[in-house]
Design a protein around this motif. Structure first.
Motif, mmCIF file in Angstrom:
data_model
loop_
_atom_site.group_PDB
_atom_site.id
_atom_site.type_symbol
_atom_site.label_atom_id
_atom_site.label_comp_id
_atom_site.label_asym_id
_atom_site.label_seq_id
_atom_site.Cartn_x
_atom_site.Cartn_y
_atom_site.Cartn_z
ATOM 1 N N GLY A 125 0.790 -1.226 0.000
ATOM 2 C CA GLY A 125 0.000 0.000 0.000
ATOM 3 C C GLY A 125 0.822 1.276 0.000
ATOM 4 N N PRO A 126 0.175 2.382 0.365
ATOM 5 C CA PRO A 126 0.840 3.683 0.338
ATOM 6 C C PRO A 126 2.113 3.696 1.182
ATOM 7 C CG PRO A 126 -1.521 3.942 0.653
ATOM 8 C CD PRO A 126 -1.235 2.485 0.783
ATOM 9 N N ASN A 127 3.159 4.316 0.618
ATOM 10 C CA ASN A 127 4.445 4.396 1.302
ATOM 11 C C ASN A 127 4.948 5.826 1.177
ATOM 12 O OD1 ASN A 127 7.509 4.349 1.348
ATOM 13 N ND2 ASN A 127 7.067 2.268 2.044
ATOM 14 N N LEU A 128 4.952 6.548 2.291
ATOM 15 C CA LEU A 128 5.284 7.972 2.253
ATOM 16 C C LEU A 128 6.692 8.217 1.733
ATOM 17 C CD1 LEU A 128 4.474 10.878 2.808
ATOM 18 C CD2 LEU A 128 5.228 10.584 5.196
ATOM 19 N N ALA A 129 7.640 7.367 2.133
ATOM 20 C CA ALA A 129 9.020 7.567 1.682
ATOM 21 C C ALA A 129 9.113 7.484 0.162
ATOM 22 C CB ALA A 129 9.933 6.535 2.340
ATOM 23 N N GLN A 130 8.441 6.536 -0.429
ATOM 24 C CA GLN A 130 8.457 6.416 -1.881
ATOM 25 C C GLN A 130 7.689 7.558 -2.539
ATOM 26 O OE1 GLN A 130 10.274 4.666 -3.696
ATOM 27 N NE2 GLN A 130 11.034 3.113 -2.276
ATOM 28 N N TYR A 131 6.584 7.966 -1.933
ATOM 29 C CA TYR A 131 5.852 9.124 -2.456
ATOM 30 C C TYR A 131 6.751 10.352 -2.486
ATOM 31 C CZ TYR A 131 1.223 6.825 -2.105
ATOM 32 O OH TYR A 131 0.133 6.016 -2.262
ATOM 33 N N GLN A 132 7.471 10.557 -1.416
ATOM 34 C CA GLN A 132 8.354 11.721 -1.334
ATOM 35 C C GLN A 132 9.477 11.634 -2.361
ATOM 36 O OE1 GLN A 132 9.306 11.387 2.835
ATOM 37 N NE2 GLN A 132 7.742 12.888 3.444
ATOM 38 N N ARG A 133 10.009 10.440 -2.556
ATOM 39 C CA ARG A 133 11.060 10.268 -3.564
ATOM 40 C C ARG A 133 10.528 10.579 -4.952
ATOM 41 N NH1 ARG A 133 12.278 6.690 -7.242
ATOM 42 N NH2 ARG A 133 10.668 5.211 -6.562
ATOM 43 N N LEU A 134 9.352 10.053 -5.276
ATOM 44 C CA LEU A 134 8.769 10.283 -6.592
ATOM 45 C C LEU A 134 8.441 11.768 -6.804
ATOM 46 C CD1 LEU A 134 6.421 7.174 -6.676
ATOM 47 C CD2 LEU A 134 8.417 7.533 -8.139
#
Length: 768
Positions: A125-134
């Motif tokens: 599911g949602p992953n803030l660290a990956q969202y921030q990287r993207l």
């Protein structure tokens, strides 16, 4: 006996008139029409929609809540050249969802890329660290597929930092939904979509169709993969998607799936929903379990056959690795399960177990034991793994109130993932025992299966098989029809795959029926014997081999009454006779003392009077002869056994001994009157030769004469009694014992297997 795993339900047809009308209207058999009616398709209109799934069975995608908002925002991003990222998931539904959405956006000319999270690094599911990287790499619009509805906080961060989010999902919705630009979900509380059972790939397919302003036929196969692999109900719109998707897959499979099927050895003409469930699905899932699911999206989107072939080969290698891991860990987990027989919910832990396959292992433990199971890998003080449950136990509810014992936890009633501190293992087992009691797991009945009809082997034929195919595609919500078959017996029992699976020939009143039983290899020993009655339940299957077509049953369940009878009767008692793993019952104490110590574990020797201390045994082998049938009857009534193995050895069978005639009695009596002080110890052979009489018969006659007081035998010396009283020799105890022993041997040793089976069954039912 063999106990069934399910409760068998034989529903009556509530509307015979409707079944008749459907049979006449659509030209289907009466059996198929009754199945349709029992599944709720009891009008011509509903039956027509079911039997003829097509594009008319698809709903307008704009009926989905927020679809218009989502399409407007996506089109604006395409027009403005914004950088769009599709964020997926690592299972088959997530992989196909990602491929569908990416394909549609590329077709529309979007600047799009995709990201599939790693099971071990990113989690579900949602992953803030990956969202921030993207976001840091320039992402301007994020579209989630097959996830996102639980990511309220993560979505909020993106929205607050200038990145718009469109959520497309189908999972259970939390109380507070993400405040995204759009949340496209078939069960959105503010929506009114006609069908809430879409998979993640199904929702992505609807978005693609809305973008194209027509059904996205080119990715119908991927939507079908997602629906079947995610075990969605194959009814309503899903049935139309899967039926059309399978047709596309059979007619012209995309390069990636063609390569995957080729490496798996699957014939394109044989593709059906089972191909997705047992061939394509497990291979794509192997990527997310052991490696990087991104390669799965690459495979599905590949246009180059060479690239597709290379990826398919890699996936096949991973799948074989997955199979080996599952087999090894399952064996260890099932062995541990045998030590936890008192636990209503099994919590099994090991070390060095690959976390990516523990959900599969848990499913296998549930299948083998009938109990909910959690399988964990213990590493660095934390146990991480997955659980699977049965319909009678809500696994999520059972653990949700005990999160203080868990490091991480999520899931639903039938499946869950979790991390547990190693020190809390026993505490978790204890609370699950309490929760099982609270939910009434012990009192819950067996899960129910619905059986279409009781038939014989004769009904497993081409005509009936072809008729049943109008009900396909089969899957969740639309299972293959089950048939019950009463048997006369079972022959040719053989195991497959190192004892894991089983095949046998079932005999019915109307011919024989080949049966395949996956995962039931443990029944081989039982089925080698005979039962009082036996009935099997399964589906009708077509088998093509070397140009020949035959029809067989794929076993779902089996029930057998009475103990299985293994006929081990023999005229020679050797060490090999007593080498099988069994509880060997001795009626003769001398035999027990002599032979008991020679029996090696896991076999055991039991004197018959001591057997009543046992509540049950697996295989009960009767080594020698009881003195009378009542001894045998008591054992059968009070010591339940899974299998009965009569040996009934006797050194000198009375049944084979000739009965003495009046002439024989007279001849021996005349001899006794003619000679005195005859030493039987030294002259016995001479007497036998002189009288030309069978040695055993002479022994019997002398015993009868002794009972009748015709002779005396003192210290082995024979003398006639002068003027004995007249008696009926046949009424003497020795003669009566001889006759009784002959009758006993006739019943136990010299009867046919069928006759012995009937006798033992009747003895087990005698009143105490």
């Amino acid at each position: 006996m063999i106990s069934p795993h399910y409760q068998w339900d034989f529903p009556a047809v509530a509307n015979e008139a409707a079944a008749k009308e459907i049979a006449e209207t659509f030209g289907v058999s009466e059996l198929v029409a009754k199945i349709l009616v029992n599944r709720g398709y009891d009008t011509v209109e509903t039956a027509n929609a079911f039997l003829r799934p097509g594009v008319e069975g698809l709903y307008d995608p704009f009926l989905l809540h927020d679809m218009d908002v989502a399409i407007t925002r996506i089109m604006a991003a395409i027009d403005n050249g914004e950088k769009i990222v599709v964020y997926g998931d690592y299972d088959v539904d997530g992989i196909t969802s990602t491929a569908i959405m990416t394909w549609a956006l590329e077709l529309m000319g979007a600047d799009v890329s995709y990201y599939v999270p790693n099971r071990f690094k990113d989690g579900y599911g949602p992953n803030l660290a990956q969202y921030q990287r993207l976001a840091g790499e320039g992402m301007q619009l994020l579209i989630t597929v097959d996830n996102g509805v639980s990511g309220r906080d993560e979505v909020a961060w993106l929205m607050n930092n200038g990145v718009d989010v469109i959520v497309t999902d189908h999972h259970e919705m939390p109380a507070e939904l993400p405040e995204a630009v759009a949340v496209v979900h078939p069960r959105h509380p503010d929506g009114a979509y006609p069908f809430g059972g879409l998979s993640g790939a199904g929702v992505a397919f609807k978005v693609a169709s809305a973008l194209l302003e027509e059904p996205a036929d080119e990715v119908m196969d991927l939507a079908a993969l997602g629906a079947v692999a995610d075990v969605m109900e194959l009814v309503d719109e899903n049935r139309a998607i899967v039926a059309m998707g399978l047709a596309n897959l059979k007619e012209d499979p995309r390069p990636g799936l063609a390569a995957l099927l080729q490496t798996a050895g699957t014939n394109q003409a044989d593709i059906d929903s089972m191909t997705i469930g047992f061939t394509i699905g497990p291979r794509l899932n192997a990527l997310g379990r052991l490696a990087d699911a991104t390669d799965g999206v690459r495979l599905l989107l590949a246009d180059d056959p060479e690239e597709a072939s290379a990826l398919a080969s890699q996936i096949e290698t991973l799948n074989r690795e997955r199979q080996e891991l599952v087999a090894t860990i399952s064996d260890e987990a099932l062995a541990q399960a045998q030590t936890l027989t008192g636990d209503p919910v099994l919590v099994i832990a090991g070390q060095g177990w690959h976390e990516g396959v523990l959900g599969i292992v848990a499913s296998k433990v549930v299948e083998a034991t009938g109990k909910p199971a959690i399988v964990l890998n213990d590493e660095d003080g934390q146990m991480k793994g997955s659980g699977r449950s049965v319909p009678a136990f809500d696994l999520f509810a059972g653990l949700d109130g005990h999160r203080d014992l868990l490091t991480a936890f999520g899931g639903h009633a039938s499946a869950a993932g979790m991390t547990i501190p190693t020190a809390n293992l026993q505490a978790v087992r204890d609370v699950l025992r309490t929760e099982a009691d609270a939910q009434g797991l012990a009192e819950a009945g067996l899960p129910e299966i619905r059986i279409a009809a009781e038939v014989t082997a004769k009904e497993f034929n081409a005509q009936n098989y072809e008729q049943l195919q109008v009900l396909a595609p089969f899957g969740e919500g639309n299972p293959e029809p089950l048939f019950a078959v009463p048997l006369n017996g079972v022959q040719n029992v053989k195991t497959m795959s190192e004892g894991k699976h089983l095949r046998f020939t079932a005999s019915t009143q109307m011919g024989s029926l080949p049966v395949i039983a996956f995962g039931r290899g443990s029944l081989a020993e039982d089925l080698a014997g005979r039962f009082e009655s036996i009935k099997i339940v399964g589906t009708m299957s077509e088998n093509r081999f070397r140009g020949e077509v035959t029809y067989q049953m794929m076993l779902t369940d089996i029930e057998a009454a009475g103990s299985s009878l293994l006929d081990w009767r023999t005229t020679r008692l050797t060490r090999q006779t007593l080498a099988e793993p069994a509880s060997y019952i001795f009626f003769n104490k001398k035999h027990y003392d002599q032979l008991g110590p020679t029996i090696q574990a896991p076999g055991e020797a039991i004197y018959w009077e001591d057997a009543f201390n046992r509540t049950s045994v697996g295989t009960m082998a009767f080594v020698d002869m009881p003195d009378e049938l009542s001894q045998l009857a008591d054992l059968l009534k009070f010591v339940p056994a899974g299998r009965l193995a009569p040996i009934f050895y006797t050194k000198s069978p009375k049944y084979l001994q000739k009965m003495p005639s009046k002439a024989d009695f007279a001849k021996v009596y005349k001899f006794a009157r003619s000679f005195s002080d005859v030493s039987l110890r030294t002259q016995y052979d001479a007497i036998v030769s002189h009288l030309q009489i069978d040695r055993n018969m002479l022994t019997l006659i002398l015993q009868v004469f002794s009972d009748a007081k015709f002779v005396t035998i003192i210290d082995g010396v024979l003398n006639a009694v002068p003027a004995p009283q007249q008696v009926v020799l046949e009424e003497m105890p020795s003669y009566q014992r001889f006759v009784a022993q002959r009758e006993l041997e006739q019943q136990l040793i010299y009867s046919s297997t069928s006759e012995l089976e009937t006798l033992l069954t009747n003895l087990s039912k005698q009143e105490s």
